[in-house]
Write a protein that holds these residues in place. Structure first.
Motif, PDB file in Angstrom:
ATOM      1  N   MET A 294     -20.766   6.751   1.146  1.00 50.72           N
ATOM      2  CA  MET A 294     -20.507   6.270  -0.209  1.00 50.72           C
ATOM      3  C   MET A 294     -20.466   4.743  -0.239  1.00 50.72           C
ATOM      4  N   ALA A 295     -19.896   4.151   0.808  1.00 51.54           N
ATOM      5  CA  ALA A 295     -19.784   2.697   0.855  1.00 51.54           C
ATOM      6  C   ALA A 295     -21.140   2.029   1.041  1.00 51.54           C
ATOM      7  N   ASP A 296     -22.040   2.697   1.762  1.00 55.22           N
ATOM      8  CA  ASP A 296     -23.336   2.086   2.115  1.00 55.22           C
ATOM      9  C   ASP A 296     -24.475   2.474   1.187  1.00 55.22           C
ATOM     10  N   ASN A 297     -24.236   3.421   0.280  1.00 55.35           N
ATOM     11  CA  ASN A 297     -25.307   3.893  -0.602  1.00 55.35           C
ATOM     12  C   ASN A 297     -24.813   3.933  -2.043  1.00 55.35           C
ATOM     13  N   SER A 298     -25.433   3.140  -2.891  1.00 55.10           N
ATOM     14  CA  SER A 298     -25.072   3.134  -4.309  1.00 55.10           C
ATOM     15  C   SER A 298     -25.831   4.245  -5.023  1.00 55.10           C
TER      16      SER A 298
ATOM     17  N   PHE B  44     -28.251   4.793   9.587  1.00 53.02           N
ATOM     18  CA  PHE B  44     -26.981   5.134  10.228  1.00 53.02           C
ATOM     19  C   PHE B  44     -26.701   4.244  11.434  1.00 53.02           C
ATOM     20  N   ASP B  45     -27.586   3.323  11.719  1.00 51.61           N
ATOM     21  CA  ASP B  45     -27.401   2.435  12.879  1.00 51.61           C
ATOM     22  C   ASP B  45     -26.068   1.699  12.763  1.00 51.61           C
ATOM     23  N   GLY B  46     -25.328   1.720  13.855  1.00 47.51           N
ATOM     24  CA  GLY B  46     -24.049   1.016  13.881  1.00 47.51           C
ATOM     25  C   GLY B  46     -22.878   1.825  13.366  1.00 47.51           C
ATOM     26  N   TYR B  47     -23.130   3.038  12.898  1.00 50.20           N
ATOM     27  CA  TYR B  47     -22.026   3.876  12.433  1.00 50.20           C
ATOM     28  C   TYR B  47     -21.130   4.233  13.617  1.00 50.20           C
ATOM     29  N   GLU B  48     -19.828   4.231  13.358  1.00 54.03           N
ATOM     30  CA  GLU B  48     -18.856   4.500  14.418  1.00 54.03           C
ATOM     31  C   GLU B  48     -17.659   5.227  13.814  1.00 54.03           C
ATOM     32  N   PHE B  49     -17.258   6.319  14.440  1.00 55.10           N
ATOM     33  CA  PHE B  49     -16.144   7.117  13.917  1.00 55.10           C
ATOM     34  C   PHE B  49     -15.217   7.529  15.053  1.00 55.10           C
ATOM     35  N   ASP B  50     -13.946   7.745  14.702  1.00 50.83           N
ATOM     36  CA  ASP B  50     -12.997   8.321  15.651  1.00 50.83           C
ATOM     37  C   ASP B  50     -13.177   9.834  15.669  1.00 50.83           C
ATOM     38  N   GLN B  51     -13.312  10.401  16.848  1.00 46.98           N
ATOM     39  CA  GLN B  51     -13.402  11.851  17.008  1.00 46.98           C
ATOM     40  C   GLN B  51     -12.117  12.320  17.684  1.00 46.98           C
ATOM     41  N   GLN B  52     -11.243  12.938  16.901  1.00 47.97           N
ATOM     42  CA  GLN B  52      -9.968  13.386  17.458  1.00 47.97           C
ATOM     43  C   GLN B  52     -10.165  14.560  18.412  1.00 47.97           C
ATOM     44  N   LYS B  53      -9.440  14.514  19.526  1.00 51.25           N
ATOM     45  CA  LYS B  53      -9.458  15.586  20.515  1.00 51.25           C
ATOM     46  C   LYS B  53      -8.042  16.137  20.635  1.00 51.25           C
TER      47      LYS B  53
ATOM     48  N   THR C 171     -12.266  18.222   9.019  1.00 47.39           N
ATOM     49  CA  THR C 171     -12.191  17.673   7.661  1.00 47.39           C
ATOM     50  C   THR C 171     -12.033  16.161   7.692  1.00 47.39           C
ATOM     51  N   LYS C 172     -11.210  15.650   8.598  1.00 52.53           N
ATOM     52  CA  LYS C 172     -11.016  14.198   8.685  1.00 52.53           C
ATOM     53  C   LYS C 172     -12.314  13.487   9.052  1.00 52.53           C
ATOM     54  N   LEU C 173     -13.064  14.044  10.006  1.00 57.16           N
ATOM     55  CA  LEU C 173     -14.327  13.423  10.392  1.00 57.16           C
ATOM     56  C   LEU C 173     -15.317  13.489   9.240  1.00 57.16           C
ATOM     57  N   LYS C 174     -15.359  14.622   8.545  1.00 57.88           N
ATOM     58  CA  LYS C 174     -16.256  14.762   7.396  1.00 57.88           C
ATOM     59  C   LYS C 174     -15.911  13.736   6.322  1.00 57.88           C
ATOM     60  N   ASN C 175     -14.624  13.583   6.028  1.00 60.74           N
ATOM     61  CA  ASN C 175     -14.213  12.623   5.009  1.00 60.74           C
ATOM     62  C   ASN C 175     -14.567  11.194   5.404  1.00 60.74           C
ATOM     63  N   ALA C 176     -14.444  10.885   6.709  1.00 60.80           N
ATOM     64  CA  ALA C 176     -14.789   9.541   7.176  1.00 60.80           C
ATOM     65  C   ALA C 176     -16.280   9.289   7.025  1.00 60.80           C
ATOM     66  N   VAL C 177     -17.092  10.304   7.336  1.00 62.54           N
ATOM     67  CA  VAL C 177     -18.550  10.180   7.194  1.00 62.54           C
ATOM     68  C   VAL C 177     -18.917   9.992   5.725  1.00 62.54           C
TER      69      VAL C 177
END
Length: 430
Positions: free
Chosen positions: A294-298, A119-128, A283-289
């Motif tokens: 999915m993109a990083d794990n085949s 998960f190193d380098g993972y970055e997400f927007d957290q809406q407030k 839900t948006k954060l979950k979908n982003a995760v």
């Protein structure tokens, strides 16, 4: 019992099981004797039917029955012996008897081995969420529009008016299927029709006719109309002005408010807005995760699990049509759901791997806290909580949800979260 396993292709495996036929033959003999004691055959007294007669008449059927039971039992024993956890129900491929031996093969799939990417380098927007008074006032106006009435207006139509129209849609001068309507009521600005249609009616008065040019969106649901230029011949037969109800006791009661005061009602609306926005943000954060995982794990999706998921999606599709719909889910083509089903299976496998690696659990305390919070919006929270505790299937769904949330938290805790202030309407936007 001898067991051997060979790889076939991808996740598919073939298991071959060999058994001594003696045990099966003994069972068949015993079952024929037991059958002779209770079977009724003309010409023989009950319980006095010769074993030879029963064997001649029923022996083959009894042997097939015992064979099937033996294979199913032996398959379970073989899977346990080899410590195999198949992805889906194994299918019996062949059965043969020779040299006092019974041999059968079963084909099945295994779960894919997953090694999660770091998960190193993972970055997400957290809406407030930031809810302003203007947001609440906009929501109140939206609630008023839900209860709006319309009064005839002797003037040209404008935004928010309800018009009654007759229309005919044409492409290259020819009317197209489902492109016409009579006495259709339409609120201008509702976005009910394709872009340009409602704008084209603004300024028209009752009795006026007009032809407007529009283009169907590229993602329109009808393949025949996607991106097509069209003309609509429109006749307005009536224009009605929108009348919003007063913010009074009757209005508050219509929406189940606990108070009849405007300020208190606004607070209730604001609380509901916060709850809805919080769910959307989560839900948006979950979908982003999930998208990042999915993109990083085949992950290969076992076909058996994908097929099961296709079945569930078909059932869901039929249920969306409502009760009384006479559609057999099996009649829907698999290809409609295959990609979505495969994605669901892959996501489930990834979530399960995060859960397993991090030894996550849905504790009794977490389940109770979730149910208590969820039930708080109902009139009788205690009965809602009791319902879940008295329904194991529903309770397991709650536990699965909590495990998924815990898995998402593992990822976000290891990631950089960028706080982004959003309004209520930005939060609930898709």
């Amino acid at each position: 019992m001898q067991v051997s396993i060979e790889s076939v292709e991808g996740l598919q495996r073939r298991m071959t099981v060999s058994l001594p036929a003696e045990n099966l033959n003994n069972q068949v003999t015993q079952r024929i004797k037991d059958t002779a004691k209770r079977v009724r055959i003309d010409g023989f007294r009950p319980g006095k039917v010769p074993v030879s007669v029963v064997k001649q008449r029923y022996g083959q059927g009894i042997k097939s029955e015992v064979m099937q039971e033996t294979i199913q039992r032996s398959l379970g024993d073989a899977l346990a012996q080899e410590k195999v956890n198949p992805a889906g129900m194994p299918q019996i491929d062949s059965v043969k008897e020779e040299n006092d031996t019974i041999e059968f093969t079963a084909v099945y799939e295994i779960f894919p081995e997953i090694k999660l990417a770091s998960f190193d380098g993972y970055e997400f927007d957290q809406q407030k969420l930031v809810i302003t008074d203007e947001d609440v006032d906009t929501m109140l106006e939206s609630l008023q529009k839900q209860k709006a009435t319309y009064e005839k207006a002797e003037r040209a139509a404008k935004l928010t008016d309800q018009v009654t129209i007759n229309f005919v849609g044409k492409i290259d001068g020819e009317a197209f299927e489902n492109g016409s309507g009579n006495d259709s009521k339409l609120v201008l600005g509702s976005g009910q029709m394709i872009p340009g249609f409602e704008d084209g009616i603004i300024g028209m008065s009752a009795g006026e006719e007009r032809t407007i040019d529009v283009t169907f969106p590229a993602d329109y649901q009808s393949e025949e109309l996607k991106g097509k230029a069209a003309q609509f011949d429109i006749i307005v037969t009536d224009v009605a002005e929108q009348k919003l109800p007063e913010l009074d006791k009757a209005f508050f009661k219509d929406f189940g408010a606990k108070s009849i005061k405007l300020n208190t009602f606004k607070e209730e609306v604001k609380t509901n807005m916060k709850r809805e926005a919080a769910g959307s943000i989560k839900t948006k954060l979950k979908n982003a995760v999930i998208a990042k995982l999915m993109a990083d794990n085949s992950v290969d999706a076992p076909s058996a699990l994908t097929q099961d998921e296709i079945g569930r999606l078909k059932q869901e599709a039929v249920q969306q049509f409502g009760q009384g719909t006479k559609i057999d889910p099996s009649m829907l083509p698999d290809d409609m759901f295959k990609e979505q089903a495969s994605n669901r299976v892959q996501i489930g496998l990834l979530m399960n791997e995060v859960i397993k690696v991090n030894k996550l659990e849905a504790t009794d305390e977490a389940v109770k806290a979730y149910l208590t919070e969820m039930a708080a919006v109902y009139e009788d929270p205690a009965s809602v909580v009791d319902f879940y505790y008295n329904n194991p299937q529903q309770l397991n769904q709650v536990k699965a949800l909590l495990l998924e949330e815990a898995a998402i938290k593992v990822v976000t805790d290891a990631s950089k979260l960028n706080n982004v202030d959003v309004t209520y309407f930005e939060a609930i936007a898709k």
